[in-house]
Design an enzyme around this catalytic site. Structure first.
Site, short mmCIF file in Angstrom:
data_model
loop_
_atom_site.label_atom_id
_atom_site.label_comp_id
_atom_site.label_asym_id
_atom_site.label_seq_id
_atom_site.Cartn_x
_atom_site.Cartn_y
_atom_site.Cartn_z
N HIS A 211 0.81 -1.21 0.00
CA HIS A 211 0.00 0.00 0.00
C HIS A 211 0.86 1.27 0.00
CE1 HIS A 211 -2.58 3.16 1.26
NE2 HIS A 211 -1.73 3.39 2.23
N ARG A 318 -9.67 2.43 -6.83
CA ARG A 318 -9.74 1.66 -5.58
C ARG A 318 -10.64 2.41 -4.60
NH1 ARG A 318 -3.96 0.90 -6.77
NH2 ARG A 318 -3.49 -1.33 -6.74
N ARG A 354 -13.70 -0.19 -8.78
CA ARG A 354 -13.60 -1.51 -8.19
C ARG A 354 -14.37 -1.50 -6.87
NH1 ARG A 354 -7.98 -3.82 -6.22
NH2 ARG A 354 -8.23 -2.29 -4.57
N GLU A 453 -7.19 -12.28 -10.29
CA GLU A 453 -5.99 -12.15 -9.46
C GLU A 453 -5.77 -13.38 -8.57
OE1 GLU A 453 -6.42 -8.44 -7.31
OE2 GLU A 453 -8.53 -8.79 -6.90
N ASN A 476 -0.65 -7.73 -9.05
CA ASN A 476 -0.05 -7.64 -7.71
C ASN A 476 -0.40 -8.87 -6.90
OD1 ASN A 476 0.59 -5.10 -8.55
ND2 ASN A 476 -0.99 -4.07 -7.35
N ASP A 477 -1.68 -9.22 -6.93
CA ASP A 477 -2.13 -10.39 -6.20
C ASP A 477 -1.87 -11.67 -6.97
OD1 ASP A 477 -3.06 -9.49 -3.69
OD2 ASP A 477 -4.77 -8.57 -4.67
N ARG A 487 3.23 -10.36 -0.97
CA ARG A 487 3.63 -9.17 -1.74
C ARG A 487 4.17 -8.02 -0.91
NH1 ARG A 487 -2.24 -6.86 -3.89
NH2 ARG A 487 -1.50 -4.76 -3.59
N CYS A 524 -4.29 -4.19 -14.38
CA CYS A 524 -4.27 -2.99 -13.54
C CYS A 524 -3.30 -3.14 -12.37
CB CYS A 524 -5.67 -2.66 -13.06
SG CYS A 524 -6.35 -3.90 -11.97
#
Ligand code: PEP
Ligand code: MG
Length: 601
Positions: A211, A318, A354, A453, A476-477, A487, A524
């Site tokens: 984050h 987000r 999202r 993901e 990312n996931d 991650r 994304c």
């Protein structure tokens, strides 16, 4: 997304008497900044003095205590006012609970009584009493009351700092520009920080997709994470350089180092100027192959940066940050205002919202989400929303209302199988029927997509493609789940390989499945922001890349310098390779051949 094993720091004599020290971490937000360190972690628990006092000194101790309480109350009021102005009164109300702790006569009387009886300094007594109260709340089987425990701890920290004459550190209180040095920066802290005053981040933990890293890129400030124990080594107010291009933090830079960065600044300014010229041009190769470039945002305030960096749309909005730093849940109207504002500012360019993706490294206290043993594998995102339809439907209804403008799309995070899509779509349908019943207009053809993901979704993408209008691959996931590499854990960041053949094969099969069923497929995740990796994604047939706004101009520069046939050739070569590093190197080499002057990556 260069990943590397941790390197040791080095130090050499700087020109003043202090030593120049260099720490190596993970570069996560480009550019560099020179400034004063501001240490966010102000844990004074190990420094609390412990001494006896005479009966004569008791009134003095009590007076010190009262003064510290008054000062703390004033500080909290100031924070409250600042947050109310910046984010609205509902966000500021969270501090009312802190004020209640300061005014708790039972706690105060107990401290005073103990000072009188035990004849020791008030810091020690206060910490004993407040810890006792915090522990009582900790044990209560009620989430709301358990929350009081963290309020008590938070306020106690401030009171102790004031008793000890230590400056209280808070990101909303900064009055000069600083570089934040910390173990980590919590999402709730980044949401309240005074953005103009934070010039850079350096944190002990984290990775490119944590984050803090994503936030730094959104704020367009240089950042290095995964620096191990840098927050223990750097002193507050030390002069430091955070080099977000190379992943370095230089403490007490020498004259020579400062001169070198001075020259680089001049080069960087010219470069940024050159990139700005590409703003309104498409990401199109020399031989006419075009890919859509979109931006990721976290808040409505990020839209100007999306526009100034030349994004063609918002590929990921987000919405978690909307739920942070408040005791209550956002109302439907609050959701609507935010979505409508973003949609309007971007109109007619599309915006993909999202739905709520809490959990993982994004926790929201008022949603009563317990911290799972494995947060990334736990009760997060769509799993949470489907279990809490009343919370989810508020968001869905607001999205539908804002969709009336005509440029909104929405997607569900963390889909692991068809059942979740069907369940979510059923709830969406119920909300649509309710809107129709109440004469509320919405876009009946709004596209609804699924984030891919989770490996199970990736492998069955051909089945899922029939249920949605588009796929957005959350690399990312997807990378962390397919490789079992957390991650945000900097110790294993070197294992996090976007170019692992498993990842590339998964992406290829998702894209093929989507195209076979005539739906578009975007990426994304942060993989889309690094030119060498973006080339691979383009070669794999991805239709849209959505990334941090700051990365967009460089992506355009790279794509506009190349031919698509070179990218196809690259894919043919790398899909036969078995070593992730060799694949990365080969893609980077092609980028360097065409654009040797990239300064961010
Ligand atoms: C992703 O997982 O790639 C993604 C874009 O979602 P987030 O980073 O918010 O989990
Ligand atoms: Mg994700």
């Amino acid at each position: 997304m260069t990943t590397r094993p941790p390197r040791k720091s080095r130090s050499k004599k700087s020109d003043s008497k202090t030593l120049e020290e260099v720490y190596y971490g993970i570069p996560v937000s480009p550019g560099f900044v020179i400034g004063k360190a501001f240490k966010l972690d102000s844990d004074v628990s190990s420094e609390i003095p412990n001494y006896s006092i005479s009966p004569k000194q008791v009134p003095l101790e009590i007076a010190r205590f009262e003064a510290a309480l008054t000062k703390t109350r004033k500080q909290i009021k100031e924070i409250q006012n600042k947050i109310a102005v910046a984010m609205g009164t509902e966000h500021a109300e969270i501090f009312n609970a802190h004020l209640l702790v300061i005014e708790d006569r039972v706690l105060i009387e107990e401290v005073i009584k103990n000072v009188q009886e035990k004849l020791v300094n008030v810091e020690i007594i206060f910490i004993e009493v407040s810890n006792k109260y915090a522990q009582i709340f900790d044990k209560i089987d009620d989430e709301y009351l358990r929350e009081r425990s963290s309020d008590i701890k938070d306020v106690s920290r401030r009171i102790i700092q004031n008793l000890m004459g230590k400056e209280s550190k808070d990101l909303s209180q900064l009055d000069s520009e600083v570089i934040v040095v910390s173990y980590d920066i919590a999402p709730s802290e980044t949401a309240t920080m005074h953005k103009e005053k934070v010039a850079g981040f350096a944190t002990d933990i984290g990775s490119r997709t944590s984050h803090t890293a994503i936030m730094a890129r959104t704020l367009e400030i240089p950042a290095v994470v995964g620096l191990h124990d840098v927050s223990k080594k750097i002193k507050s107010d030390a002069t430091i350089i955070v080099d977000g291009n190379r992943g370095l933090v230089i403490v007490n830079p020498s004259k020579k180092t400062l001169e070198r960065y001075g020259k680089e600044k001049t080069r960087l300014d010219v470069y940024e100027e050159e990139l700005a010229q590409l703003r309104d041009l498409p990401a199109e190769t020399q031989d006419g192959y075009r890919i859509k470039i979109a931006a990721n945002i976290e808040m409505a305030e990020d839209v100007p940066s999306v526009i100034s960096h030349g994004a063609e749309e918002i590929g990921l909005y987000r919405t978690e940050f909307f739920y942070m730093n408040r005791r209550d849940l956002p109302t439907e109207d609050e959701h609507y205002e935010a979505y409508f504002t973003v949609a309007k500012k971007m109109y007619p360019k599309p915006v993909v919202i999202r739905t709520l993706d809490i959990g993982g490294d994004k926790f929201i206290s008022q949603l009563d989400v317990p911290q799972d043993m494995n947060p990334f594998l736990g009760w997060r995102a769509i799993r949470f929303c489907l279990a809490q339809p009343e919370i989810f439907k508020v968001q869905l209804r607001a999205i539908l209302r804002a969709s009336a403008l005509g440029n909104l799309k929405m997607m569900y995070p963390m889909i692991s199988g068809i059942g979740e899509i069907r369940h979510a779509n059923r709830l969406l349908e119920e909300v649509k029927q309710d809107c129709i019943k109440h004469g509320i207009s919405f876009d009946k053809s709004m596209e609804v997509g699924a984030m891919i993901e989770v490996p199970s979704a990736a492998i069955t993408a051909d089945l899922l493609a029939k249920e949605v209008d588009f796929f957005s691959i959350g690399t990312n996931d997807l990378i962390q789940y397919s490789m079992a590499v957390d991650r945000v854990n900097e110790k294993i960041a070197y294992l996090y390989k976007p170019t692992h053949p498993a990842v590339l094969r998964l992406i290829r099969s998702i894209v093929d499945a989507g195209h076979k069923h005539n739906i578009w497929v975007g990426v994304c995740g942060e993989m889309a922001s690094e030119p060498a990796l973006a080339l691979l994604l383009m070669g794999l047939g991805v239709d849209e890349l959505s990334c941090s706004s700051v990365a967009i101009p460089e992506l355009k520069k790279v794509f506009r310098s190349m031919r698509y046939t070179d990218i196809e050739n690259l894919l043919n070569i790398v899909m036969e390779m078995n070593d992730p590093d060799e694949i990365h190197y080969t893609a980077q080499k092609l980028v360097n051949e065409y654009v040797p002057t990239l300064m961010h990556f």
